[in-house]
Design a protein around this motif. Structure first.
Motif, PDB file in Angstrom:
ATOM      1  N   ILE A 174       1.552   8.986  -5.215  1.00 38.24           N
ATOM      2  CA  ILE A 174       2.074   7.781  -4.569  1.00 38.24           C
ATOM      3  C   ILE A 174       3.497   7.547  -5.062  1.00 38.24           C
ATOM      4  CG2 ILE A 174       1.809   5.295  -4.261  1.00 38.24           C
ATOM      5  CD1 ILE A 174      -1.151   5.610  -4.787  1.00 38.24           C
ATOM      6  N   ASN A 175       4.426   7.428  -4.108  1.00 40.83           N
ATOM      7  CA  ASN A 175       5.805   7.084  -4.417  1.00 40.83           C
ATOM      8  C   ASN A 175       6.229   5.942  -3.504  1.00 40.83           C
ATOM      9  OD1 ASN A 175       6.942   9.121  -6.440  1.00 40.83           O
ATOM     10  ND2 ASN A 175       5.951  10.458  -4.944  1.00 40.83           N
ATOM     11  N   GLU A 176       6.549   4.807  -4.074  1.00 44.31           N
ATOM     12  CA  GLU A 176       6.915   3.620  -3.317  1.00 44.31           C
ATOM     13  C   GLU A 176       8.296   3.124  -3.705  1.00 44.31           C
ATOM     14  OE1 GLU A 176       5.809   1.782  -0.942  1.00 44.31           O
ATOM     15  OE2 GLU A 176       3.864   2.694  -0.529  1.00 44.31           O
ATOM     16  N   SER A 177       8.904   2.363  -2.811  1.00 45.47           N
ATOM     17  CA  SER A 177      10.198   1.750  -3.115  1.00 45.47           C
ATOM     18  C   SER A 177      10.020   0.419  -3.837  1.00 45.47           C
ATOM     19  CB  SER A 177      10.991   1.530  -1.818  1.00 45.47           C
ATOM     20  OG  SER A 177      10.250   0.726  -0.914  1.00 45.47           O
ATOM     21  N   SER A 178       8.845  -0.180  -3.710  1.00 46.05           N
ATOM     22  CA  SER A 178       8.538  -1.440  -4.392  1.00 46.05           C
ATOM     23  C   SER A 178       7.505  -1.191  -5.482  1.00 46.05           C
ATOM     24  CB  SER A 178       7.992  -2.471  -3.394  1.00 46.05           C
ATOM     25  OG  SER A 178       8.927  -2.731  -2.371  1.00 46.05           O
ATOM     26  N   LYS A 179       7.400  -2.135  -6.368  1.00 44.41           N
ATOM     27  CA  LYS A 179       6.470  -2.011  -7.487  1.00 44.41           C
ATOM     28  C   LYS A 179       5.027  -1.992  -6.980  1.00 44.41           C
ATOM     29  CE  LYS A 179       5.040  -4.360 -11.734  1.00 44.41           C
ATOM     30  NZ  LYS A 179       5.264  -5.532 -12.627  1.00 44.41           N
ATOM     31  N   ILE A 180       4.252  -1.061  -7.525  1.00 46.70           N
ATOM     32  CA  ILE A 180       2.829  -0.987  -7.187  1.00 46.70           C
ATOM     33  C   ILE A 180       2.107  -2.067  -7.985  1.00 46.70           C
ATOM     34  CG2 ILE A 180       0.754   0.439  -7.228  1.00 46.70           C
ATOM     35  CD1 ILE A 180       2.591   2.906  -7.112  1.00 46.70           C
ATOM     36  N   THR A 181       1.515  -3.013  -7.286  1.00 48.56           N
ATOM     37  CA  THR A 181       0.871  -4.139  -7.973  1.00 48.56           C
ATOM     38  C   THR A 181      -0.597  -3.880  -8.263  1.00 48.56           C
ATOM     39  OG1 THR A 181       0.480  -5.170  -5.813  1.00 48.56           O
ATOM     40  CG2 THR A 181       2.457  -5.846  -7.015  1.00 48.56           C
ATOM     41  N   ASP A 241       6.661   2.111 -12.438  1.00 47.31           N
ATOM     42  CA  ASP A 241       6.237   0.933 -11.681  1.00 47.31           C
ATOM     43  C   ASP A 241       6.031   1.250 -10.202  1.00 47.31           C
ATOM     44  OD1 ASP A 241       6.262  -0.629 -13.909  1.00 47.31           O
ATOM     45  OD2 ASP A 241       8.218  -1.539 -13.526  1.00 47.31           O
ATOM     46  N   THR A 242       6.688   2.318  -9.730  1.00 46.27           N
ATOM     47  CA  THR A 242       6.650   2.617  -8.294  1.00 46.27           C
ATOM     48  C   THR A 242       5.966   3.937  -7.953  1.00 46.27           C
ATOM     49  OG1 THR A 242       8.848   3.654  -8.414  1.00 46.27           O
ATOM     50  CG2 THR A 242       8.761   1.292  -7.885  1.00 46.27           C
ATOM     51  N   SER A 243       5.416   4.621  -8.919  1.00 38.51           N
ATOM     52  CA  SER A 243       4.780   5.912  -8.639  1.00 38.51           C
ATOM     53  C   SER A 243       3.531   6.094  -9.489  1.00 38.51           C
ATOM     54  CB  SER A 243       5.760   7.065  -8.891  1.00 38.51           C
ATOM     55  OG  SER A 243       6.151   7.078 -10.253  1.00 38.51           O
ATOM     56  N   ALA A 244       2.623   6.894  -8.976  1.00 37.15           N
ATOM     57  CA  ALA A 244       1.367   7.147  -9.678  1.00 37.15           C
ATOM     58  C   ALA A 244       0.725   8.416  -9.152  1.00 37.15           C
ATOM     59  CB  ALA A 244       0.414   5.968  -9.506  1.00 37.15           C
ATOM     60  N   ILE A 245      -0.180   8.978  -9.950  1.00 38.46           N
ATOM     61  CA  ILE A 245      -0.961  10.152  -9.561  1.00 38.46           C
ATOM     62  C   ILE A 245      -2.436   9.826  -9.761  1.00 38.46           C
ATOM     63  CG2 ILE A 245      -1.486  12.577 -10.004  1.00 38.46           C
ATOM     64  CD1 ILE A 245       1.300  12.960 -11.036  1.00 38.46           C
ATOM     65  N   ILE A 246      -3.239  10.151  -8.774  1.00 41.59           N
ATOM     66  CA  ILE A 246      -4.687   9.995  -8.889  1.00 41.59           C
ATOM     67  C   ILE A 246      -5.301  11.383  -8.851  1.00 41.59           C
ATOM     68  CG2 ILE A 246      -6.763   9.091  -7.795  1.00 41.59           C
ATOM     69  CD1 ILE A 246      -3.404   7.496  -7.093  1.00 41.59           C
ATOM     70  N   ARG A 247      -6.101  11.695  -9.856  1.00 39.96           N
ATOM     71  CA  ARG A 247      -6.768  12.996  -9.923  1.00 39.96           C
ATOM     72  C   ARG A 247      -8.281  12.786  -9.890  1.00 39.96           C
ATOM     73  NH1 ARG A 247      -2.396  13.609 -13.569  1.00 39.96           N
ATOM     74  NH2 ARG A 247      -0.974  15.316 -12.998  1.00 39.96           N
ATOM     75  N   TRP A 248      -8.924  13.559  -9.033  1.00 40.17           N
ATOM     76  CA  TRP A 248     -10.387  13.504  -8.902  1.00 40.17           C
ATOM     77  C   TRP A 248     -10.900  14.924  -8.927  1.00 40.17           C
ATOM     78  CZ3 TRP A 248     -13.977  15.022  -5.032  1.00 40.17           C
ATOM     79  CH2 TRP A 248     -15.251  14.455  -5.155  1.00 40.17           C
ATOM     80  N   ALA A 249     -11.543  15.307 -10.038  1.00 40.60           N
ATOM     81  CA  ALA A 249     -11.969  16.698 -10.216  1.00 40.60           C
ATOM     82  C   ALA A 249     -13.345  16.731 -10.877  1.00 40.60           C
ATOM     83  CB  ALA A 249     -10.943  17.466 -11.045  1.00 40.60           C
ATOM     84  N   PRO A 250     -14.393  16.458 -10.123  1.00 42.28           N
ATOM     85  CA  PRO A 250     -15.744  16.481 -10.703  1.00 42.28           C
ATOM     86  C   PRO A 250     -16.182  17.896 -11.069  1.00 42.28           C
ATOM     87  CG  PRO A 250     -15.864  16.214  -8.327  1.00 42.28           C
ATOM     88  CD  PRO A 250     -14.421  16.123  -8.689  1.00 42.28           C
ATOM     89  N   TYR A 261      -4.230   0.717  -2.518  1.00 37.99           N
ATOM     90  CA  TYR A 261      -3.217   0.083  -3.366  1.00 37.99           C
ATOM     91  C   TYR A 261      -2.365  -0.892  -2.566  1.00 37.99           C
ATOM     92  CZ  TYR A 261       0.581   3.007  -1.475  1.00 37.99           C
ATOM     93  OH  TYR A 261       1.514   3.587  -0.656  1.00 37.99           O
ATOM     94  N   ASP A 262      -1.602  -1.695  -3.293  1.00 37.54           N
ATOM     95  CA  ASP A 262      -0.677  -2.630  -2.666  1.00 37.54           C
ATOM     96  C   ASP A 262       0.607  -2.669  -3.482  1.00 37.54           C
ATOM     97  OD1 ASP A 262       0.282  -4.406  -0.848  1.00 37.54           O
ATOM     98  OD2 ASP A 262      -0.839  -6.136  -1.567  1.00 37.54           O
ATOM     99  N   VAL A 263       1.648  -3.203  -2.868  1.00 38.95           N
ATOM    100  CA  VAL A 263       2.953  -3.277  -3.534  1.00 38.95           C
ATOM    101  C   VAL A 263       3.440  -4.720  -3.572  1.00 38.95           C
ATOM    102  CG1 VAL A 263       3.580  -0.939  -2.856  1.00 38.95           C
ATOM    103  CG2 VAL A 263       4.156  -2.853  -1.355  1.00 38.95           C
ATOM    104  N   ASP A 264       4.487  -4.933  -4.326  1.00 38.28           N
ATOM    105  CA  ASP A 264       5.096  -6.261  -4.433  1.00 38.28           C
ATOM    106  C   ASP A 264       5.854  -6.565  -3.147  1.00 38.28           C
ATOM    107  OD1 ASP A 264       6.327  -8.594  -5.090  1.00 38.28           O
ATOM    108  OD2 ASP A 264       7.520  -7.787  -6.747  1.00 38.28           O
ATOM    109  N   ARG A 265       5.249  -7.362  -2.286  1.00 39.46           N
ATOM    110  CA  ARG A 265       5.843  -7.664  -0.981  1.00 39.46           C
ATOM    111  C   ARG A 265       6.897  -8.760  -1.054  1.00 39.46           C
ATOM    112  NH1 ARG A 265       2.364  -5.430   2.912  1.00 39.46           N
ATOM    113  NH2 ARG A 265       0.465  -4.599   1.992  1.00 39.46           N
TER     114      ARG A 265
END
Length: 247
Positions: free
Chosen positions: A33-40, A72-81, A102-106
């Motif tokens: 996830i790469n956003e221009s606003s902060k991921i809340t 604040d604006t990027s994240a990685i989610i890993r799912w590896a069962p 997810y949501d961002v600072d609107r």
């Protein structure tokens, strides 16, 4: 892979269908996830294993999902069962939908412009605009194919949706199976439909079908919502073969 996500109930949802049909030694999913606003907010609910409207695990976290916030604006989610964890989910292999929500600072960026490959989309989402009034016509399938769990889900969904209508809205209800019937709010029932028999003893429908009229459309009031919910709670499946032979 670059995806533009759908916004649902003020949050972004990314759904990945998973159905390898077997236990996989190295099953792995990564979402960036790469956003221009902060991921809340950022969450991964439990694996969605069916299309049911209300799932008991819909609000539970997915313990196998690892969330790493890079900034604040990027994240990685890993799912590896592991294979053993996959067997615990389903002995024949994982089957379901992995959802990242997810949501961002609107407030900090109420107006956004997304530019990609020479095209742009302007998002304008002020939070202080009043909800627009609406007129909703609900068209509900009550044919034989809805028998059992499906008609139960329809009744449950309609009860929730009717509760979400606001004063100032208008609504009407149409049900259909072999024929179409319009809800009569005054009598809290579908409008009557006439049948007749031909010389061979076959059922045929009256060619005059009920239509939406001014009396079929009602404003949203506590009384009208209560009556509509009572009507919906009594919905059952039915189907009449128009040319069924009568012994």
């Amino acid at each position: 892979m670059k995806n533009y996500l759908r916004e649902n109930l003020s949050v972004y949802n990314h759904a990945i269908n998973i159905n390898p049909g077997q236990i996989v030694p190295d099953l792995s999913v990564e979402v960036y996830i790469n956003e221009s606003s902060k991921i809340t907010t950022l969450e991964v609910p439990a694996l969605k294993e069916s299309n049911e409207i209300n799932q008991e695990n819909a609000t539970q976290d997915n313990p196998l999902a690892k969330i790493e916030r890079l900034s604040d604006t990027s994240a990685i989610i890993r799912w590896a069962p592991t294979p053993e964890e996959q067997k615990q989910l389903n002995s024949e292999g994982v089957k379901g939908q992995l959802v990242v929500r997810y949501d961002v600072d609107r407030e900090s960026h109420p107006q956004q412009i997304l530019v990609n490959e020479g095209y742009f989309v302007h998002f304008f989402a002020p939070s202080n605009l009043p909800t627009l009034k609406k007129h909703v016509t609900f068209v509900l399938d009550v044919s034989g194919s809805m028998f059992g769990k499906k008609i139960e889900q329809l009744r449950e969904a309609m009860t929730t949706i009717l509760s979400d209508l606001r004063p100032g809205d208008f609504f009407s209800i149409v049900i259909f199976s072999t024929n179409v019937q319009v809800w009569d709010p005054e009598n809290n029932s579908p409008a009557a439909v006439d049948y007749q028999y031909n010389n061979n003893g076959e059922i045929i429908l009256n060619t005059t079908q009920p239509e939406l009229s001014r009396l079929s459309v009602v404003p949203v009031t506590p009384s009208n919502i209560r009556v509509a919910k009572e009507f919906v709670s009594r919905l059952e499946t039915y189907s009449i073969n128009i040319k069924q032979f009568i012994a």
